[in-house]
Design a protein around this motif. Structure first.
Motif, PDB file in Angstrom:
ATOM      1  N   PHE A 282      -5.963   6.497  -6.355  1.00 52.79           N
ATOM      2  CA  PHE A 282      -5.712   6.356  -7.791  1.00 52.79           C
ATOM      3  C   PHE A 282      -5.867   4.891  -8.170  1.00 52.79           C
ATOM      4  CE2 PHE A 282      -1.735   5.052  -5.969  1.00 52.79           C
ATOM      5  CZ  PHE A 282      -1.198   4.138  -6.851  1.00 52.79           C
ATOM      6  N   PRO A 283      -6.036   4.538  -9.443  1.00 57.56           N
ATOM      7  CA  PRO A 283      -6.369   5.446 -10.557  1.00 57.56           C
ATOM      8  C   PRO A 283      -7.662   6.226 -10.257  1.00 57.56           C
ATOM      9  CG  PRO A 283      -5.850   3.224 -11.336  1.00 57.56           C
ATOM     10  CD  PRO A 283      -6.005   3.136  -9.870  1.00 57.56           C
ATOM     11  N   LYS A 284      -7.812   7.364 -10.895  1.00 59.55           N
ATOM     12  CA  LYS A 284      -8.924   8.257 -10.571  1.00 59.55           C
ATOM     13  C   LYS A 284     -10.289   7.603 -10.712  1.00 59.55           C
ATOM     14  CE  LYS A 284      -6.652  12.680 -11.510  1.00 59.55           C
ATOM     15  NZ  LYS A 284      -6.679  13.934 -12.308  1.00 59.55           N
ATOM     16  N   SER A 285     -10.427   6.778 -11.739  1.00 58.61           N
ATOM     17  CA  SER A 285     -11.738   6.166 -11.983  1.00 58.61           C
ATOM     18  C   SER A 285     -12.067   5.063 -10.979  1.00 58.61           C
ATOM     19  CB  SER A 285     -11.800   5.598 -13.403  1.00 58.61           C
ATOM     20  OG  SER A 285     -10.728   4.688 -13.623  1.00 58.61           O
ATOM     21  N   GLU A 286     -11.084   4.216 -10.669  1.00 60.72           N
ATOM     22  CA  GLU A 286     -11.335   3.086  -9.774  1.00 60.72           C
ATOM     23  C   GLU A 286     -11.072   3.417  -8.303  1.00 60.72           C
ATOM     24  OE1 GLU A 286      -9.304   2.945 -12.362  1.00 60.72           O
ATOM     25  OE2 GLU A 286      -9.951   1.364 -13.744  1.00 60.72           O
ATOM     26  N   ARG A 287     -10.191   4.405  -8.021  1.00 59.96           N
ATOM     27  CA  ARG A 287      -9.842   4.777  -6.641  1.00 59.96           C
ATOM     28  C   ARG A 287      -9.447   3.544  -5.825  1.00 59.96           C
ATOM     29  NH1 ARG A 287     -11.375   9.365  -4.144  1.00 59.96           N
ATOM     30  NH2 ARG A 287     -12.191   8.188  -2.355  1.00 59.96           N
ATOM     31  N   VAL A 288      -8.371   2.886  -6.239  1.00 61.84           N
ATOM     32  CA  VAL A 288      -7.940   1.648  -5.593  1.00 61.84           C
ATOM     33  C   VAL A 288      -6.921   1.897  -4.480  1.00 61.84           C
ATOM     34  CG1 VAL A 288      -6.910  -0.623  -5.951  1.00 61.84           C
ATOM     35  CG2 VAL A 288      -8.281   0.415  -7.757  1.00 61.84           C
ATOM     36  N   PHE A 289      -5.873   2.674  -4.792  1.00 64.74           N
ATOM     37  CA  PHE A 289      -4.767   2.844  -3.850  1.00 64.74           C
ATOM     38  C   PHE A 289      -4.666   4.286  -3.354  1.00 64.74           C
ATOM     39  CE2 PHE A 289      -3.014  -0.578  -6.748  1.00 64.74           C
ATOM     40  CZ  PHE A 289      -3.298  -1.616  -5.864  1.00 64.74           C
ATOM     41  N   SER A 290      -4.318   4.422  -2.073  1.00 68.37           N
ATOM     42  CA  SER A 290      -4.125   5.735  -1.476  1.00 68.37           C
ATOM     43  C   SER A 290      -2.824   6.351  -1.991  1.00 68.37           C
ATOM     44  CB  SER A 290      -4.061   5.613   0.053  1.00 68.37           C
ATOM     45  OG  SER A 290      -3.632   6.818   0.638  1.00 68.37           O
ATOM     46  N   VAL A 291      -2.897   7.586  -2.466  1.00 72.14           N
ATOM     47  CA  VAL A 291      -1.735   8.263  -3.030  1.00 72.14           C
ATOM     48  C   VAL A 291      -0.631   8.450  -1.977  1.00 72.14           C
ATOM     49  CG1 VAL A 291      -0.891  10.442  -3.989  1.00 72.14           C
ATOM     50  CG2 VAL A 291      -3.032   9.441  -4.823  1.00 72.14           C
ATOM     51  N   LYS A 292      -1.025   8.790  -0.757  1.00 71.65           N
ATOM     52  CA  LYS A 292      -0.051   9.038   0.308  1.00 71.65           C
ATOM     53  C   LYS A 292      -0.107   7.994   1.415  1.00 71.65           C
ATOM     54  CE  LYS A 292       0.082  14.063  -0.388  1.00 71.65           C
ATOM     55  NZ  LYS A 292      -0.102  15.387   0.258  1.00 71.65           N
ATOM     56  N   GLY A 293      -0.685   6.861   1.117  1.00 70.75           N
ATOM     57  CA  GLY A 293      -0.766   5.822   2.134  1.00 70.75           C
ATOM     58  C   GLY A 293      -1.475   6.320   3.370  1.00 70.75           C
ATOM     59  N   CYS A 294      -0.844   6.165   4.532  1.00 61.62           N
ATOM     60  CA  CYS A 294      -1.420   6.655   5.790  1.00 61.62           C
ATOM     61  C   CYS A 294      -0.698   7.904   6.290  1.00 61.62           C
ATOM     62  CB  CYS A 294      -1.350   5.552   6.850  1.00 61.62           C
ATOM     63  SG  CYS A 294      -2.543   4.210   6.601  1.00 61.62           S
ATOM     64  N   LYS A 295       0.020   8.558   5.405  1.00 58.56           N
ATOM     65  CA  LYS A 295       0.878   9.681   5.778  1.00 58.56           C
ATOM     66  C   LYS A 295       0.119  10.820   6.460  1.00 58.56           C
ATOM     67  CE  LYS A 295       5.165  11.466   5.125  1.00 58.56           C
ATOM     68  NZ  LYS A 295       6.450  10.797   5.389  1.00 58.56           N
ATOM     69  N   THR A 296      -1.076  11.130   5.998  1.00 61.31           N
ATOM     70  CA  THR A 296      -1.797  12.308   6.496  1.00 61.31           C
ATOM     71  C   THR A 296      -2.889  11.970   7.505  1.00 61.31           C
ATOM     72  OG1 THR A 296      -3.344  12.198   4.615  1.00 61.31           O
ATOM     73  CG2 THR A 296      -1.367  13.549   4.338  1.00 61.31           C
ATOM     74  N   ILE A 297      -2.924  10.731   7.951  1.00 61.67           N
ATOM     75  CA  ILE A 297      -4.002  10.296   8.841  1.00 61.67           C
ATOM     76  C   ILE A 297      -4.036  11.096  10.138  1.00 61.67           C
ATOM     77  CG2 ILE A 297      -4.866   8.379  10.233  1.00 61.67           C
ATOM     78  CD1 ILE A 297      -5.412   8.221   7.211  1.00 61.67           C
ATOM     79  N   GLU A 298      -2.875  11.329  10.726  1.00 60.91           N
ATOM     80  CA  GLU A 298      -2.823  12.022  12.014  1.00 60.91           C
ATOM     81  C   GLU A 298      -3.430  13.417  11.929  1.00 60.91           C
ATOM     82  OE1 GLU A 298       0.467  13.181  15.473  1.00 60.91           O
ATOM     83  OE2 GLU A 298       1.037  11.923  13.756  1.00 60.91           O
ATOM     84  N   SER A 299      -3.068  14.171  10.908  1.00 62.52           N
ATOM     85  CA  SER A 299      -3.593  15.531  10.780  1.00 62.52           C
ATOM     86  C   SER A 299      -5.075  15.534  10.424  1.00 62.52           C
ATOM     87  CB  SER A 299      -2.803  16.304   9.717  1.00 62.52           C
ATOM     88  OG  SER A 299      -2.868  15.653   8.459  1.00 62.52           O
ATOM     89  N   LYS A 300      -5.507  14.551   9.635  1.00 62.65           N
ATOM     90  CA  LYS A 300      -6.925  14.476   9.266  1.00 62.65           C
ATOM     91  C   LYS A 300      -7.786  14.101  10.469  1.00 62.65           C
ATOM     92  CE  LYS A 300      -6.365  13.521   4.317  1.00 62.65           C
ATOM     93  NZ  LYS A 300      -6.978  14.800   3.913  1.00 62.65           N
ATOM     94  N   LEU A 301      -7.262  13.306  11.367  1.00 63.29           N
ATOM     95  CA  LEU A 301      -8.004  12.966  12.586  1.00 63.29           C
ATOM     96  C   LEU A 301      -8.212  14.193  13.451  1.00 63.29           C
ATOM     97  CD1 LEU A 301      -6.710   9.503  13.872  1.00 63.29           C
ATOM     98  CD2 LEU A 301      -9.060  10.127  13.334  1.00 63.29           C
ATOM     99  N   ASP A 302      -7.227  15.084  13.460  1.00 63.01           N
ATOM    100  CA  ASP A 302      -7.365  16.320  14.218  1.00 63.01           C
ATOM    101  C   ASP A 302      -8.551  17.135  13.703  1.00 63.01           C
ATOM    102  OD1 ASP A 302      -5.148  15.722  15.743  1.00 63.01           O
ATOM    103  OD2 ASP A 302      -3.754  16.797  14.420  1.00 63.01           O
ATOM    104  N   TYR A 303      -8.815  17.026  12.420  1.00 60.04           N
ATOM    105  CA  TYR A 303      -9.899  17.776  11.804  1.00 60.04           C
ATOM    106  C   TYR A 303     -11.268  17.143  12.114  1.00 60.04           C
ATOM    107  CZ  TYR A 303     -12.857  19.760   8.121  1.00 60.04           C
ATOM    108  OH  TYR A 303     -13.881  20.364   7.437  1.00 60.04           O
ATOM    109  N   TYR A 304     -11.317  15.811  12.108  1.00 60.04           N
ATOM    110  CA  TYR A 304     -12.607  15.126  12.265  1.00 60.04           C
ATOM    111  C   TYR A 304     -12.961  14.774  13.715  1.00 60.04           C
ATOM    112  CZ  TYR A 304     -13.139  14.584   7.229  1.00 60.04           C
ATOM    113  OH  TYR A 304     -13.314  14.813   5.880  1.00 60.04           O
ATOM    114  N   THR A 305     -12.039  14.997  14.647  1.00 54.43           N
ATOM    115  CA  THR A 305     -12.341  14.678  16.045  1.00 54.43           C
ATOM    116  C   THR A 305     -12.305  15.917  16.918  1.00 54.43           C
ATOM    117  OG1 THR A 305     -10.006  14.173  16.437  1.00 54.43           O
ATOM    118  CG2 THR A 305     -11.446  12.335  15.877  1.00 54.43           C
TER     119      THR A 305
END
Length: 331
Positions: free
Chosen positions: A308-331
């Motif tokens: 967010f903000p949607k147009s600029e996409r500057v900051f992560s909404v959930k920070g690094c909260k979901t990184i672990e689960s997303k890595l499971d998907y991409y690796t």
């Protein structure tokens, strides 16, 4: 139990057994006594105790961990390192160390608490001297407010009586009933002892999402003005943060005497994370798993995060909260 301690234990036990069996019958009582004494030493060696064998602050280790494992938090890193190092280096502090960590989810508040524990206690977060309170788990019902106050006082008094270097972490402060935290105010104040117990060497850490909006707005204003986030300093955030928390009924610190009496040593702001920080989180998680960090995978993970903000996409909404689960998907 680590391998080194296990080997030492086996070695001592073998030696003890040998001593018992090589004594003549009339010296068996003496041998058993020696074995029992050694047994007690072994027990105390392998059982966590409130002394320098188990509590040994590593200032260099904390600095390295903050620099290499915590991303995008130059203000928080600097405050935490100086505050904890100064406090742990003082054999006679005037009061307990009280830190209030604020920011959106996934920005590193819980992680920093873990880093602090890891560099003070040999057992880290598993230490019997580290105590975690979660509002929704330990204090769920407003109807039991008075009971919670009494229990909280007893828990803290009992644990500090057991070990003065205890550490208390209060998670989800923004979900705590207003006024509950004031019940421990005497323990955070400048008292030598209360009922014969000194609380001066204890550490209290409050974790809260409250104040996250004011922190994010300040960071966004800096970005819109074309200024680097590293130019942000504590003075840009501390006053607005403390006022925001004090006046927010959902902060857990609403109109609390802890703020009114200046018993919170530092209000520590955790900034919202940018794309580059999410990439760093992904790379660090791969390394922690024992995998070779892959920038392409980290980039895919970071791109999949909502900003967010949607147009600029500057900051992560959930920070690094979901990184672990997303890595499971991409690796």
């Amino acid at each position: 139990m680590n391998a080194g301690r296990l080997c030492l234990l086996l070695h001592v036990l073998m030696c003890t057994s040998l001593v018992v069996h090589t004594f003549e019958p009339f010296t068996t009582t003496l041998a058993v006594g020696v074995g029992a004494a050694l047994g007690r030493k072994i027990y105390y060696y392998f059982t966590e105790s409130c002394d320098s064998n188990w509590i040994d602050f590593n200032a260099t280790g904390l600095q390295v961990d903050l620099e290499s494992k915590l991303f995008g938090q130059h203000i928080a890193s600097r405050i935490i390192l100086k505050a904890v190092t100064g406090f742990m280096s003082n054999d006679n502090p005037k009061k307990p160390l009280v830190l209030s960590l604020h920011g959106w989810t996934g920005t590193g508040k819980n992680f920093v608490s873990q880093l602090i524990a890891d560099n003070i206690f040999n057992e880290g977060m598993k230490s019997s001297f580290v105590h975690i309170f979660t509002s929704e788990l330990h204090f769920p019902h407003s109807s039991k407010f008075d009971t919670y106050k009494s229990q909280l006082q007893q828990w803290i008094k009992g644990n500090v009586s057991n070990c003065g270097r205890s550490m208390f972490i209060f998670d989800e402060m923004d979900k705590m009933h207003p006024g509950l935290i004031d019940s421990i105010k005497p323990y955070l104040d400048y008292y030598d002892k209360l009922d014969g117990v000194s609380y001066r060497k204890a550490i209290f850490i409050f974790l809260s999402n409250a104040g996250g909006e004011s922190i994010t707005q300040t960071a966004l204003d800096f970005w819109k003005a074309g200024r680097d986030r590293e130019e942000l300093e504590l003075r840009d955030l501390e006053t607005v943060l403390s006022l925001s928390v004090f006046n927010n009924k959902k902060s857990g610190l609403w109109h609390t005497s802890l703020i009114d009496k200046n018993l919170v040593d530092f209000f520590v702001p955790f900034l919202p994370l940018e794309y580059r920080h999410v990439v760093q989180c992904a790379m660090s998680e791969m390394k922690a798993r024992g995998d070779t960090p892959d920038m392409k995978v980290a980039d895919l993970v970071a791109r999949d995060v909502v900003y967010f903000p949607k147009s600029e996409r500057v900051f992560s909404v959930k920070g690094c909260k979901t990184i672990e689960s997303k890595l499971d998907y991409y690796t």
